[in-house]
Design a protein around this motif. Sequence first.
Motif, PDB file in Angstrom:
ATOM      1  N   GLY A   1       0.943  -1.225  -0.058  1.00 47.48           N
ATOM      2  CA  GLY A   1       0.110  -0.016   0.015  1.00 47.48           C
ATOM      3  C   GLY A   1       0.866   1.385  -0.224  1.00 47.48           C
ATOM      4  O   GLY A   1       2.241   1.103  -0.231  1.00 47.48           O
ATOM      5  N   GLN A   2       0.185   2.364   0.254  1.00 43.46           N
ATOM      6  CA  GLN A   2       0.965   3.610   0.147  1.00 43.46           C
ATOM      7  C   GLN A   2       1.910   3.782   1.113  1.00 43.46           C
ATOM      8  O   GLN A   2       3.209   4.266   0.724  1.00 43.46           O
ATOM      9  N   ASP A   3       1.637   3.233   2.396  1.00 47.88           N
ATOM     10  CA  ASP A   3       2.606   3.385   3.593  1.00 47.88           C
ATOM     11  C   ASP A   3       3.949   2.452   3.114  1.00 47.88           C
ATOM     12  O   ASP A   3       5.071   2.900   3.474  1.00 47.88           O
ATOM     13  N   ASP A   4       3.667   1.294   2.524  1.00 49.75           N
ATOM     14  CA  ASP A   4       4.692   0.653   2.093  1.00 49.75           C
ATOM     15  C   ASP A   4       5.886   1.531   1.360  1.00 49.75           C
ATOM     16  O   ASP A   4       7.194   1.149   1.285  1.00 49.75           O
ATOM     17  N   LEU A   5       5.256   1.950   0.464  1.00 51.95           N
ATOM     18  CA  LEU A   5       6.217   2.755  -0.812  1.00 51.95           C
ATOM     19  C   LEU A   5       7.113   3.676  -0.055  1.00 51.95           C
ATOM     20  O   LEU A   5       8.225   4.077  -0.655  1.00 51.95           O
ATOM     21  N   VAL A   6       6.702   4.314   1.057  1.00 55.52           N
ATOM     22  CA  VAL A   6       7.544   5.264   1.667  1.00 55.52           C
ATOM     23  C   VAL A   6       8.671   4.436   2.849  1.00 55.52           C
ATOM     24  O   VAL A   6       9.743   5.069   3.076  1.00 55.52           O
ATOM     25  N   ARG A   7       8.369   3.236   3.179  1.00 58.88           N
ATOM     26  CA  ARG A   7       8.954   2.752   4.041  1.00 58.88           C
ATOM     27  C   ARG A   7      10.268   1.655   3.401  1.00 58.88           C
ATOM     28  O   ARG A   7      11.271   1.518   3.931  1.00 58.88           O
ATOM     29  N   LEU A   8       9.618   1.013   2.225  1.00 65.58           N
ATOM     30  CA  LEU A   8      10.790   0.005   1.763  1.00 65.58           C
ATOM     31  C   LEU A   8      11.871   0.815   0.946  1.00 65.58           C
ATOM     32  O   LEU A   8      11.765   1.792   0.195  1.00 65.58           O
ATOM     33  N   PRO A   9      13.063   0.113   0.792  1.00 67.50           N
ATOM     34  CA  PRO A   9      14.090   0.474  -0.196  1.00 67.50           C
ATOM     35  C   PRO A   9      13.507   0.142  -1.661  1.00 67.50           C
ATOM     36  O   PRO A   9      13.487  -0.719  -1.934  1.00 67.50           O
ATOM     37  N   LEU A  10      13.297   1.294  -2.309  1.00 72.60           N
ATOM     38  CA  LEU A  10      12.695   0.869  -3.549  1.00 72.60           C
ATOM     39  C   LEU A  10      13.805   1.234  -4.787  1.00 72.60           C
ATOM     40  O   LEU A  10      14.688   1.967  -4.602  1.00 72.60           O
ATOM     41  N   SER A  11      13.460   0.727  -5.909  1.00 71.64           N
ATOM     42  CA  SER A  11      14.448   0.808  -7.106  1.00 71.64           C
ATOM     43  C   SER A  11      14.418   2.294  -7.344  1.00 71.64           C
ATOM     44  O   SER A  11      13.395   3.127  -7.179  1.00 71.64           O
ATOM     45  N   GLU A  12      15.515   2.844  -7.755  1.00 77.24           N
ATOM     46  CA  GLU A  12      16.042   4.287  -8.177  1.00 77.24           C
ATOM     47  C   GLU A  12      14.867   4.674  -9.164  1.00 77.24           C
ATOM     48  O   GLU A  12      14.646   4.281 -10.193  1.00 77.24           O
ATOM     49  N   GLY A  13      14.195   5.964  -8.790  1.00 79.36           N
ATOM     50  CA  GLY A  13      13.154   6.386  -9.509  1.00 79.36           C
ATOM     51  C   GLY A  13      11.735   5.814  -9.581  1.00 79.36           C
ATOM     52  O   GLY A  13      10.921   6.407 -10.320  1.00 79.36           O
ATOM     53  N   LEU A  14      11.735   4.766  -8.974  1.00 79.35           N
ATOM     54  CA  LEU A  14      10.274   3.754  -9.020  1.00 79.35           C
ATOM     55  C   LEU A  14       9.050   4.979  -8.703  1.00 79.35           C
ATOM     56  O   LEU A  14       8.038   5.017  -9.220  1.00 79.35           O
ATOM     57  N   LEU A  15       9.329   5.399  -7.355  1.00 82.81           N
ATOM     58  CA  LEU A  15       8.088   6.072  -6.867  1.00 82.81           C
ATOM     59  C   LEU A  15       7.877   7.348  -7.612  1.00 82.81           C
ATOM     60  O   LEU A  15       6.796   7.694  -7.801  1.00 82.81           O
ATOM     61  N   GLU A  16       9.136   8.051  -8.136  1.00 81.70           N
ATOM     62  CA  GLU A  16       8.684   9.402  -8.922  1.00 81.70           C
ATOM     63  C   GLU A  16       8.024   8.868 -10.218  1.00 81.70           C
ATOM     64  O   GLU A  16       7.097   9.626 -10.871  1.00 81.70           O
ATOM     65  N   SER A  17       8.380   7.861 -10.791  1.00 75.91           N
ATOM     66  CA  SER A  17       7.816   7.427 -12.026  1.00 75.91           C
ATOM     67  C   SER A  17       6.434   7.017 -11.623  1.00 75.91           C
ATOM     68  O   SER A  17       5.231   7.414 -12.475  1.00 75.91           O
ATOM     69  N   LEU A  18       6.067   6.331 -10.708  1.00 76.20           N
ATOM     70  CA  LEU A  18       4.564   5.721 -10.575  1.00 76.20           C
ATOM     71  C   LEU A  18       3.719   7.143 -10.169  1.00 76.20           C
ATOM     72  O   LEU A  18       2.657   7.063 -10.549  1.00 76.20           O
ATOM     73  N   THR A  19       4.240   8.074  -9.409  1.00 77.96           N
ATOM     74  CA  THR A  19       3.592   9.323  -9.271  1.00 77.96           C
ATOM     75  C   THR A  19       3.284  10.232 -10.376  1.00 77.96           C
ATOM     76  O   THR A  19       2.168  10.447 -10.794  1.00 77.96           O
ATOM     77  N   GLU A  20       4.279  10.141 -11.400  1.00 82.58           N
ATOM     78  CA  GLU A  20       4.160  11.099 -12.415  1.00 82.58           C
ATOM     79  C   GLU A  20       3.171  10.270 -13.505  1.00 82.58           C
ATOM     80  O   GLU A  20       2.480  10.970 -14.300  1.00 82.58           O
ATOM     81  N   TRP A  21       3.247   9.065 -13.574  1.00 83.43           N
ATOM     82  CA  TRP A  21       2.081   8.349 -14.408  1.00 83.43           C
ATOM     83  C   TRP A  21       0.689   8.225 -13.724  1.00 83.43           C
ATOM     84  O   TRP A  21      -0.042   7.555 -14.239  1.00 83.43           O
ATOM     85  N   HIS A  22       0.566   8.615 -12.457  1.00 85.94           N
ATOM     86  CA  HIS A  22      -0.616   8.479 -11.678  1.00 85.94           C
ATOM     87  C   HIS A  22      -1.046   7.176 -11.330  1.00 85.94           C
ATOM     88  O   HIS A  22      -2.365   6.804 -11.792  1.00 85.94           O
ATOM     89  N   VAL A  23      -0.392   6.198 -11.182  1.00 84.93           N
ATOM     90  CA  VAL A  23      -0.537   4.659 -11.057  1.00 84.93           C
ATOM     91  C   VAL A  23      -0.009   4.348  -9.796  1.00 84.93           C
ATOM     92  O   VAL A  23       0.557   3.250  -9.341  1.00 84.93           O
ATOM     93  N   LEU A  24      -0.205   5.162  -8.545  1.00 85.09           N
ATOM     94  CA  LEU A  24       0.190   4.918  -7.284  1.00 85.09           C
ATOM     95  C   LEU A  24      -0.970   3.827  -6.482  1.00 85.09           C
ATOM     96  O   LEU A  24      -1.929   4.193  -6.854  1.00 85.09           O
ATOM     97  N   PRO A  25      -0.736   3.203  -5.684  1.00 86.14           N
ATOM     98  CA  PRO A  25      -1.540   2.437  -4.994  1.00 86.14           C
ATOM     99  C   PRO A  25      -2.478   3.261  -3.829  1.00 86.14           C
ATOM    100  O   PRO A  25      -1.836   4.193  -3.420  1.00 86.14           O
ATOM    101  N   ARG A  26      -3.544   3.070  -3.798  1.00 87.12           N
ATOM    102  CA  ARG A  26      -4.573   3.867  -2.897  1.00 87.12           C
ATOM    103  C   ARG A  26      -4.873   2.896  -1.524  1.00 87.12           C
ATOM    104  O   ARG A  26      -5.340   3.222  -0.318  1.00 87.12           O
ATOM    105  N   GLY A  27      -4.659   1.774  -1.684  1.00 87.42           N
ATOM    106  CA  GLY A  27      -4.725   0.787  -0.520  1.00 87.42           C
ATOM    107  C   GLY A  27      -3.569   0.699   0.566  1.00 87.42           C
ATOM    108  O   GLY A  27      -2.586   1.535   0.472  1.00 87.42           O
ATOM    109  N   ARG A  28      -4.063   0.115   1.608  1.00 90.88           N
ATOM    110  CA  ARG A  28      -3.070   0.377   2.974  1.00 90.88           C
ATOM    111  C   ARG A  28      -2.321  -1.099   3.087  1.00 90.88           C
ATOM    112  O   ARG A  28      -2.595  -1.968   2.569  1.00 90.88           O
TER     113      ARG A  28
END
Length: 133
Positions: free
Chosen positions: A106-133
């Motif tokens: 969910g959204q909370d996990d995306l800020v806690r987990l070590p993500l691949s470089e640029g993943l969160l920025e790309s998902l945000t830009e493309w408007h495909v972020l999870p809304r679940g928890r």
Amino acid sequence: MRVNCVGAIIFDASDRLLLIKRGHPPGMGLWSIPGGRLEQGETDEAGVRREVLEETGLRVEVGRLAGTVDRPGPGGVTYVIRDYLATAEEGVPTAGDDAADVRWCGQDDLVRLPLSEGLLESLTEWHVLPRGR
């Protein structure tokens, strides 16, 4: 040299995003969406299906292109990554191939987990972020 790659953006019924933990370089130990290099002569759709099945055990229906990114790789390689929305048709996510782990996030996990470089920025830009928890 440019290397064609594909990835899959998959949500469950609770609108959580499927992420895998990379088990091998590049990106070992980082969380990302399932995906990888296309094989010779393989279409994007076939590559998405193959990579998701190999890494998670899920069979998917491939949807529209969400976005494209270029990422630097070893030895001057540039990975050209086309990420597609996909829908799980059958199976239970299980880590396989080069995935060390797999989980719905969910959204909370995306800020806690070590993500691949640029993943969160790309998902945000493309408007495909999870809304679940």
